[in-house]
Design a protein around this motif. Sequence first.
Motif, PDB file in Angstrom:
ATOM      1  N   ILE A  85       0.856  -1.187   0.000  1.00 34.71           N
ATOM      2  CA  ILE A  85       0.000   0.000   0.000  1.00 34.71           C
ATOM      3  C   ILE A  85       0.893   1.239   0.000  1.00 34.71           C
ATOM      4  O   ILE A  85       1.808   1.359   0.810  1.00 34.71           O
ATOM      5  N   THR A  86       0.590   2.140  -0.936  1.00 32.12           N
ATOM      6  CA  THR A  86       1.372   3.386  -1.049  1.00 32.12           C
ATOM      7  C   THR A  86       0.410   4.560  -1.181  1.00 32.12           C
ATOM      8  O   THR A  86      -0.806   4.385  -1.264  1.00 32.12           O
ATOM      9  N   ASN A  87       0.966   5.759  -1.198  1.00 26.85           N
ATOM     10  CA  ASN A  87       0.183   6.971  -1.420  1.00 26.85           C
ATOM     11  C   ASN A  87       0.297   7.378  -2.877  1.00 26.85           C
ATOM     12  O   ASN A  87       1.358   7.254  -3.499  1.00 26.85           O
ATOM     13  N   CYS A  88      -0.808   7.894  -3.413  1.00 27.19           N
ATOM     14  CA  CYS A  88      -0.831   8.341  -4.805  1.00 27.19           C
ATOM     15  C   CYS A  88       0.009   9.627  -4.934  1.00 27.19           C
ATOM     16  O   CYS A  88      -0.102  10.528  -4.101  1.00 27.19           O
ATOM     17  N   ALA A  89       0.816   9.697  -5.968  1.00 25.93           N
ATOM     18  CA  ALA A  89       1.638  10.892  -6.186  1.00 25.93           C
ATOM     19  C   ALA A  89       0.792  12.077  -6.630  1.00 25.93           C
ATOM     20  O   ALA A  89       1.132  13.226  -6.357  1.00 25.93           O
ATOM     21  N   GLY A  90      -0.355  11.800  -7.301  1.00 22.73           N
ATOM     22  CA  GLY A  90      -1.186  12.889  -7.816  1.00 22.73           C
ATOM     23  C   GLY A  90      -2.092  13.504  -6.757  1.00 22.73           C
ATOM     24  O   GLY A  90      -2.116  14.718  -6.565  1.00 22.73           O
ATOM     25  N   CYS A  91      -2.836  12.666  -6.033  1.00 22.48           N
ATOM     26  CA  CYS A  91      -3.815  13.211  -5.089  1.00 22.48           C
ATOM     27  C   CYS A  91      -3.486  12.905  -3.628  1.00 22.48           C
ATOM     28  O   CYS A  91      -4.069  13.499  -2.734  1.00 22.48           O
ATOM     29  N   GLY A  92      -2.595  11.983  -3.361  1.00 16.98           N
ATOM     30  CA  GLY A  92      -2.193  11.669  -2.001  1.00 16.98           C
ATOM     31  C   GLY A  92      -3.065  10.636  -1.293  1.00 16.98           C
ATOM     32  O   GLY A  92      -2.833  10.341  -0.119  1.00 16.98           O
ATOM     33  N   SER A  93      -4.049  10.090  -1.971  1.00 15.64           N
ATOM     34  CA  SER A  93      -4.893   9.073  -1.326  1.00 15.64           C
ATOM     35  C   SER A  93      -4.181   7.716  -1.340  1.00 15.64           C
ATOM     36  O   SER A  93      -3.224   7.489  -2.066  1.00 15.64           O
ATOM     37  N   CYS A 101      -4.659   4.952  -9.210  1.00 14.75           N
ATOM     38  CA  CYS A 101      -5.423   5.432  -8.066  1.00 14.75           C
ATOM     39  C   CYS A 101      -6.899   5.531  -8.461  1.00 14.75           C
ATOM     40  O   CYS A 101      -7.231   6.099  -9.496  1.00 14.75           O
ATOM     41  N   PRO A 102      -7.834   4.996  -7.654  1.00 13.62           N
ATOM     42  CA  PRO A 102      -9.252   5.059  -8.011  1.00 13.62           C
ATOM     43  C   PRO A 102      -9.778   6.495  -8.080  1.00 13.62           C
ATOM     44  O   PRO A 102     -10.628   6.800  -8.925  1.00 13.62           O
ATOM     45  N   ASN A 103      -9.278   7.381  -7.212  1.00  9.60           N
ATOM     46  CA  ASN A 103      -9.730   8.785  -7.245  1.00  9.60           C
ATOM     47  C   ASN A 103      -9.270   9.480  -8.522  1.00  9.60           C
ATOM     48  O   ASN A 103     -10.045  10.185  -9.172  1.00  9.60           O
ATOM     49  N   CYS A 104      -8.008   9.296  -8.865  1.00  8.41           N
ATOM     50  CA  CYS A 104      -7.492   9.914 -10.089  1.00  8.41           C
ATOM     51  C   CYS A 104      -8.158   9.318 -11.325  1.00  8.41           C
ATOM     52  O   CYS A 104      -8.460  10.034 -12.282  1.00  8.41           O
ATOM     53  N   TYR A 105      -8.406   8.018 -11.330  1.00  6.80           N
ATOM     54  CA  TYR A 105      -9.038   7.366 -12.474  1.00  6.80           C
ATOM     55  C   TYR A 105     -10.446   7.900 -12.687  1.00  6.80           C
ATOM     56  O   TYR A 105     -10.842   8.201 -13.816  1.00  6.80           O
ATOM     57  N   SER A 106     -11.217   8.055 -11.577  1.00  8.87           N
ATOM     58  CA  SER A 106     -12.575   8.568 -11.739  1.00  8.87           C
ATOM     59  C   SER A 106     -12.555  10.019 -12.202  1.00  8.87           C
ATOM     60  O   SER A 106     -13.397  10.428 -13.005  1.00  8.87           O
ATOM     61  N   ALA A 107     -11.582  10.805 -11.745  1.00 10.84           N
ATOM     62  CA  ALA A 107     -11.479  12.200 -12.198  1.00 10.84           C
ATOM     63  C   ALA A 107     -11.131  12.250 -13.690  1.00 10.84           C
ATOM     64  O   ALA A 107     -11.700  13.058 -14.447  1.00 10.84           O
ATOM     65  N   VAL A 108     -10.209  11.400 -14.131  1.00 17.70           N
ATOM     66  CA  VAL A 108      -9.809  11.372 -15.543  1.00 17.70           C
ATOM     67  C   VAL A 108     -10.978  10.924 -16.427  1.00 17.70           C
ATOM     68  O   VAL A 108     -11.236  11.525 -17.483  1.00 17.70           O
ATOM     69  N   THR A 109     -11.721   9.891 -16.008  1.00 21.56           N
ATOM     70  CA  THR A 109     -12.837   9.416 -16.832  1.00 21.56           C
ATOM     71  C   THR A 109     -13.972  10.439 -16.885  1.00 21.56           C
ATOM     72  O   THR A 109     -14.610  10.604 -17.934  1.00 21.56           O
TER      73      THR A 109
END
Length: 126
Positions: A85-93, A101-109
């Motif tokens: 488990i790591t932290n996302c470089a883009g959003c930090g989640s 990252c699920p947060n970044c993926y949903s934002a991109v889609t």
Amino acid sequence: MAALALRQTQSLLPSIRFSLFSRWSAPAIASASLSPPSTSWSLPSLDSLLDLFPPFLLAVPKSKTSHSRKAMRSANKGLKDKRNITNCAGCGSVKLAHNICPNCYSAVTRAWKAKNKEVGEIPDLS
């Protein structure tokens, strides 16, 4: 049942011993032992019946454990803790390593669908 018989014989043992020893003792003692021994026969209580059985005999399952129940009970045996488990470089989640990252993926889609909606064509991804 054997314990009940043993208890009954234990109550008779003093009079039997007394009569055995009376052969070698005075005749006055022998005449005292000629009376029939007093025995009281009664129905055994539940406690005395439970003394007959060891405790491990009483613990019996009511029915067979089904394969499904056995599998559900042992389902957690093979699970292990996640160590990647790591932290996302883009959003930090929190995210799994080497995964998007699920947060970044949903934002991109969402942004991609909004852009394609403005243009008027949504390509078929299937």
